[in-house]
Design an enzyme around this catalytic site. Structure first.
Site: not given
Ligand code: ZN
Length: 171
Positions: A46, A51, A93-94, A135-136, A139
């Site tokens: 994701g 991000q 998470c990235l 999660h996304e 963000h």
């Protein structure tokens, strides 16, 4: 197509609420395509626009990481309209590299948003897919998954990340 730079924890944009997309123009379509490519290359399941340094409400989710095109969701202005159940699983998470922590999320969510053609879509997701959407969408509210951990755990993680960053800069 381009691989975009993924911002890391500590960047102010990751802590800001993203703005709704008002018009699905070519720039949005190109950004979505680049985000999907960046997500696959990372690799991740994701990615949210903040991000990659764009403060707008656009996310990509693909649990198959490009293996199955039916599993790719690109959503504009997504929102969770329903949620139920609770499930705890490890999450990463990235933007928070190397950190994986157990976190409670809804077991099921219903997400509403728009696709790149402006059509409204509704997705009912469970378990890992529900987790990825939650999660996304977090963000887009300027919230990282570590913000949902206890204050103690969060400060331990921040110290660890800080030390790692210092190591990198003194190398
Ligand atoms: Zn993330």
């Amino acid at each position: 197509m381009a691989i975009l730079k993924i911002l890391k924890v500590g960047h102010p944009l990751l802590a800001q609420k993203a703005s709704p997309v008002e018009d699905i123009n070519q720039e949005i379509v190109d950004l979505a395509r680049d985000m999907v490519e960046t997500m696959y290359q990372a690799p991740g399941v994701g990615l949210a626009a903040p991000q990659v340094n764009k403060g707008i409400r656009l996310i990509a989710v693909d649990l198959s990481v490009g293996e199955n095109k039916d599993e790719l969701f690109v959503l504009i202005n997504p929102e969770i309209v329903e949620e139920s159940g609770k499930i705890t699983a490890e999450e990463g998470c990235l933007s928070v590299p190397g950190i994986y922590e157990k976190l409670e999320r809804p077991e099921r969510v219903v997400v509403k948003g728009y696709d790149l053609k402006g059509r409204e879509i509704t997705i009912e997701a469970r378990d890992l897919l529900a987790r990825a959407f939650a999660h996304e969408i977090d963000h887009l509210e300027g919230r990282l998954f570590i913000d949902r951990l206890s204050p103690l755990k969060k400060s331990l993680i921040k110290n660890r990340l800080k030390k790692e960053q210092e190591k990198v800069t003194t190398r």
